[in-house]
Write a protein that holds these residues in place. Structure first.
Motif, PDB file in Angstrom:
ATOM      1  N   PHE A 228       0.818  -1.169  -0.104  1.00 29.76           N
ATOM      2  CA  PHE A 228       0.149   0.025   0.185  1.00 29.76           C
ATOM      3  C   PHE A 228       0.973   1.366   0.180  1.00 29.76           C
ATOM      4  O   PHE A 228       1.518   1.413   0.945  1.00 29.76           O
ATOM      5  N   ALA A 229       1.096   1.934  -1.208  1.00 29.94           N
ATOM      6  CA  ALA A 229       1.986   3.112  -1.295  1.00 29.94           C
ATOM      7  C   ALA A 229       3.288   2.499  -0.809  1.00 29.94           C
ATOM      8  O   ALA A 229       3.930   3.307   0.033  1.00 29.94           O
ATOM      9  N   PRO A 230       3.847   1.555  -1.335  1.00 32.43           N
ATOM     10  CA  PRO A 230       5.098   0.893  -0.831  1.00 32.43           C
ATOM     11  C   PRO A 230       6.251   2.033  -1.326  1.00 32.43           C
ATOM     12  O   PRO A 230       6.377   2.301  -2.466  1.00 32.43           O
ATOM     13  N   TRP A 231       7.142   2.135  -0.118  1.00 31.18           N
ATOM     14  CA  TRP A 231       8.029   2.939  -0.567  1.00 31.18           C
ATOM     15  C   TRP A 231       9.469   2.198  -1.121  1.00 31.18           C
ATOM     16  O   TRP A 231      10.129   1.805  -0.365  1.00 31.18           O
ATOM     17  N   VAL A 232       9.447   1.988  -2.247  1.00 29.26           N
ATOM     18  CA  VAL A 232      10.296   0.930  -2.983  1.00 29.26           C
ATOM     19  C   VAL A 232      11.586   1.614  -3.410  1.00 29.26           C
ATOM     20  O   VAL A 232      12.521   0.815  -3.610  1.00 29.26           O
ATOM     21  N   ASN A 233      11.872   3.038  -3.369  1.00 29.07           N
ATOM     22  CA  ASN A 233      12.878   3.414  -3.803  1.00 29.07           C
ATOM     23  C   ASN A 233      13.176   4.788  -3.208  1.00 29.07           C
ATOM     24  O   ASN A 233      12.224   5.620  -2.928  1.00 29.07           O
ATOM     25  N   PHE A 234      14.363   5.090  -2.718  1.00 26.88           N
ATOM     26  CA  PHE A 234      14.838   6.145  -1.953  1.00 26.88           C
ATOM     27  C   PHE A 234      15.044   7.608  -2.674  1.00 26.88           C
ATOM     28  O   PHE A 234      15.619   8.547  -2.071  1.00 26.88           O
ATOM     29  N   ASN A 235      15.314   7.213  -3.904  1.00 30.67           N
ATOM     30  CA  ASN A 235      15.732   8.589  -4.924  1.00 30.67           C
ATOM     31  C   ASN A 235      14.621   9.694  -4.753  1.00 30.67           C
ATOM     32  O   ASN A 235      13.488   9.188  -5.066  1.00 30.67           O
ATOM     33  N   THR A 236      14.970  10.666  -4.391  1.00 34.26           N
ATOM     34  CA  THR A 236      13.880  11.857  -4.436  1.00 34.26           C
ATOM     35  C   THR A 236      14.078  13.062  -5.551  1.00 34.26           C
ATOM     36  O   THR A 236      13.491  13.939  -5.305  1.00 34.26           O
ATOM     37  N   ARG A 237      14.967  12.990  -6.422  1.00 38.57           N
ATOM     38  CA  ARG A 237      15.393  13.819  -7.275  1.00 38.57           C
ATOM     39  C   ARG A 237      14.892  13.581  -8.587  1.00 38.57           C
ATOM     40  O   ARG A 237      14.896  14.532  -9.453  1.00 38.57           O
ATOM     41  N   ASP A 238      14.848  12.358  -9.145  1.00 30.16           N
ATOM     42  CA  ASP A 238      14.596  12.087 -10.555  1.00 30.16           C
ATOM     43  C   ASP A 238      13.314  11.674 -10.963  1.00 30.16           C
ATOM     44  O   ASP A 238      13.134  11.103 -12.094  1.00 30.16           O
ATOM     45  N   TRP A 239      12.210  11.715 -10.045  1.00 29.45           N
ATOM     46  CA  TRP A 239      10.931  11.247 -10.370  1.00 29.45           C
ATOM     47  C   TRP A 239      10.015  12.381 -10.616  1.00 29.45           C
ATOM     48  O   TRP A 239      10.052  13.256  -9.742  1.00 29.45           O
ATOM     49  N   PRO A 240       9.078  12.286 -11.588  1.00 25.08           N
ATOM     50  CA  PRO A 240       8.423  13.650 -11.867  1.00 25.08           C
ATOM     51  C   PRO A 240       7.324  14.077 -10.718  1.00 25.08           C
ATOM     52  O   PRO A 240       7.314  15.129 -10.350  1.00 25.08           O
ATOM     53  N   SER A 241       6.723  12.827 -10.253  1.00 24.64           N
ATOM     54  CA  SER A 241       5.859  13.117  -8.978  1.00 24.64           C
ATOM     55  C   SER A 241       6.568  13.646  -7.846  1.00 24.64           C
ATOM     56  O   SER A 241       5.586  14.459  -7.128  1.00 24.64           O
ATOM     57  N   MET A 242       7.626  13.812  -7.794  1.00 29.88           N
ATOM     58  CA  MET A 242       8.385  14.335  -6.561  1.00 29.88           C
ATOM     59  C   MET A 242       8.146  15.919  -6.687  1.00 29.88           C
ATOM     60  O   MET A 242       7.898  16.757  -5.618  1.00 29.88           O
ATOM     61  N   THR A 243       8.105  16.565  -7.929  1.00 33.64           N
ATOM     62  CA  THR A 243       7.973  17.693  -8.341  1.00 33.64           C
ATOM     63  C   THR A 243       6.237  18.153  -8.359  1.00 33.64           C
ATOM     64  O   THR A 243       5.862  19.160  -7.802  1.00 33.64           O
ATOM     65  N   GLU A 244       5.589  17.449  -9.198  1.00 34.41           N
ATOM     66  CA  GLU A 244       4.224  17.491  -9.554  1.00 34.41           C
ATOM     67  C   GLU A 244       3.181  17.491  -8.258  1.00 34.41           C
ATOM     68  O   GLU A 244       2.580  18.327  -8.220  1.00 34.41           O
ATOM     69  N   ASN A 245       3.668  16.676  -7.336  1.00 35.54           N
ATOM     70  CA  ASN A 245       2.651  16.536  -6.254  1.00 35.54           C
ATOM     71  C   ASN A 245       3.251  17.072  -4.813  1.00 35.54           C
ATOM     72  O   ASN A 245       2.736  16.766  -3.697  1.00 35.54           O
ATOM     73  N   LYS A 246       4.220  17.976  -4.868  1.00 35.54           N
ATOM     74  CA  LYS A 246       4.986  18.310  -3.669  1.00 35.54           C
ATOM     75  C   LYS A 246       4.055  19.224  -2.939  1.00 35.54           C
ATOM     76  O   LYS A 246       4.299  19.341  -1.805  1.00 35.54           O
ATOM     77  N   TYR A 247       2.931  19.752  -3.276  1.00 41.40           N
ATOM     78  CA  TYR A 247       2.017  20.438  -2.594  1.00 41.40           C
ATOM     79  C   TYR A 247       0.876  19.819  -2.229  1.00 41.40           C
ATOM     80  O   TYR A 247      -0.177  20.262  -1.692  1.00 41.40           O
ATOM     81  N   ARG A 248       0.615  18.667  -2.982  1.00 41.55           N
ATOM     82  CA  ARG A 248      -0.671  17.897  -2.806  1.00 41.55           C
ATOM     83  C   ARG A 248      -0.365  16.699  -1.874  1.00 41.55           C
ATOM     84  O   ARG A 248      -1.409  16.271  -1.122  1.00 41.55           O
ATOM     85  N   ASP A 249       0.634  16.425  -1.264  1.00 42.01           N
ATOM     86  CA  ASP A 249       0.856  15.014  -0.741  1.00 42.01           C
ATOM     87  C   ASP A 249       1.121  15.619   0.796  1.00 42.01           C
ATOM     88  O   ASP A 249       1.489  16.615   1.285  1.00 42.01           O
ATOM     89  N   VAL A 250       0.995  14.293   1.628  1.00 42.10           N
ATOM     90  CA  VAL A 250       1.309  14.780   3.256  1.00 42.10           C
ATOM     91  C   VAL A 250       2.900  14.525   3.361  1.00 42.10           C
ATOM     92  O   VAL A 250       3.383  14.852   4.536  1.00 42.10           O
ATOM     93  N   CYS A 251       3.515  13.919   2.374  1.00 40.07           N
ATOM     94  CA  CYS A 251       5.119  13.363   2.550  1.00 40.07           C
ATOM     95  C   CYS A 251       5.842  14.871   1.806  1.00 40.07           C
ATOM     96  O   CYS A 251       5.116  15.364   1.168  1.00 40.07           O
ATOM     97  N   THR A 252       7.058  14.818   2.131  1.00 40.08           N
ATOM     98  CA  THR A 252       7.950  15.769   1.341  1.00 40.08           C
ATOM     99  C   THR A 252       9.365  15.127   1.011  1.00 40.08           C
ATOM    100  O   THR A 252       9.632  14.117   1.616  1.00 40.08           O
ATOM    101  N   ALA A 253       9.830  15.384  -0.123  1.00 39.41           N
ATOM    102  CA  ALA A 253      11.075  14.800  -0.369  1.00 39.41           C
ATOM    103  C   ALA A 253      12.243  15.019   0.791  1.00 39.41           C
ATOM    104  O   ALA A 253      12.944  13.949   0.803  1.00 39.41           O
TER     105      ALA A 253
END
Length: 357
Positions: A228-253
């Motif tokens: 359930f929303a598994p945190w399978v990769n620790f890279n926070t720089r190269d994924w589009p959703s890290m930028t696109e959803n930065k103000y929509r989610d409960v988590c931060t990079a």
């Protein structure tokens, strides 16, 4: 038997203690400001106003992991409180390597869901974790099933580091299979967020054992495994959703970087600490009948989870991937916890578990 006393609670410095009241006031001010200005928010933020307030509350929390652990209830306290509030008798046991297992439902049930909670490996489970599964098994058992949940209490960071938590996760599954005598066909393995990481890593361990952890050999596959929303990769720089959803989610990079840093503690990531690193062929012989992967469209983790789902499904066709529209990270536990109609992903998990068990 496990005892329900506080665990993984650090002794704060005087400065850390003194900061807490000011951090609480600052968070309250930020929440009030968000409420006042939220009417004029852009499309970069959640559509739902309540979601906007709650995602801001979680995303901008100023407390360190140590402060969180100090001021909030620890896993055994959360479990005992939730069970007693629902008129249920808490029952747990001690597992190897300083872990505990907590039963939700009848411990003699024929079928078991082994569960690992999220929280960046640094935070205890929420009451919503326990309540979600109390409700889930009640609904399933009311419809003729015979299911219980075995909830793992693993050691949080920085009190322990990788691969301790994975070793504890493997031991929880080993206990259910070897000590209680249940068939793998009657067991589902799963977890959310960091716990989803552990679920996928444990599944990987069954076919490709971690070199530092005792193998667990299965004669038949598990009934299912889910993330359930598994945190399978620790890279926070190269994924589009890290930028696109930065103000929509409960988590931060930034928060993810801190948590993964504490988990690895200077160690390089590998195929088990970040399951998406494992070669595609490693998933072809996964020791399970089915895999379920769930994610919300508004998560910063959306892109890595989507890529992982495509990799797994390409070699393991019995994989289901569902995206909850406009859902944030673990929406059923955070912004939509306790909502009567549930969430798309939460409801899908209930249907999927019922079909597997």
């Amino acid at each position: 038997m496990a005892t329900f006393k506080r665990v993984d609670v650090p002794e704060l410095t005087l400065q850390e203690k003194a900061d807490i009241p000011f951090l609480k006031v600052g968070l309250l001010v930020r929440l009030l400001y968000t409420a006042l200005t939220g009417v004029f928010r852009s499309k970069l933020y959640p559509k739902n106003f309540r979601h906007h307030l709650l995602t801001t509350l979680y995303r901008t929390s100023p407390f360190s992991a140590r402060q969180h652990q100090h001021i909030n209830l620890s896993a055994p306290e959360v479990y005992e409180l939730c069970m007693k509030n629902r008129g249920l008798e808490p029952e747990g046991l001690s597992l190897p390597h300083n872990a505990d297992g907590y039963w939700i439902g009848n411990k003699n049930a024929k079928k078991v869901l082994v569960y690992y909670h999220g929280g960046g490996f640094a935070m205890a489970p929420l009451p919503s974790h326990m309540n979600f599964f109390i409700d889930l098994i009640q609904v399933l058992n009311d419809h003729g099933n015979d299911i219980a949940v075995f909830f793992l209490r693993y050691t949080l960071t920085p009190h322990a580091k990788y691969p301790t938590q994975l070793r504890q996760a493997v031991e929880a599954l080993r206990y259910i299979l070897n000590e209680t005598g249940r068939s793998p066909a009657d067991v589902v393995l799963g977890g959310d967020s960091a716990g989803g990481n552990l679920a996928m890593s444990t599944l990987l361990h069954l076919s490709h054992p971690h070199p530092e952890i005792e193998p667990l050999i299965l004669e038949t596959p598990l009934a299912g495994a889910f993330g359930f929303a598994p945190w399978v990769n620790f890279n926070t720089r190269d994924w589009p959703s890290m930028t696109e959803n930065k103000y929509r989610d409960v988590c931060t990079a930034g928060g993810l970087d801190v948590w993964s840093g504490m988990y690895l503690d200077g160690r390089e990531g590998d195929n088990w600490s970040e399951p998406s690193r494992a070669p595609a062929e490693w998933w072809a012989d996964a020791k399970t009948e089915h895999i379920l992967l769930l994610v919300g469209s508004n998560e910063i983790l959306f892109s890595p989870i989507e890529a992982f789902a495509k990799k797994v499904k390409a070699v393991f066709p019995a994989t289901t991937f569902l995206v909850g529209e406009d859902e944030t990270h673990d929406a059923h536990l955070y912004v939509d916890a306790g909502v009567k109609e549930g969430t798309q992903t939460g409801n899908e998990l209930r249907r999927w578990v019922a079909a597997r068990l």
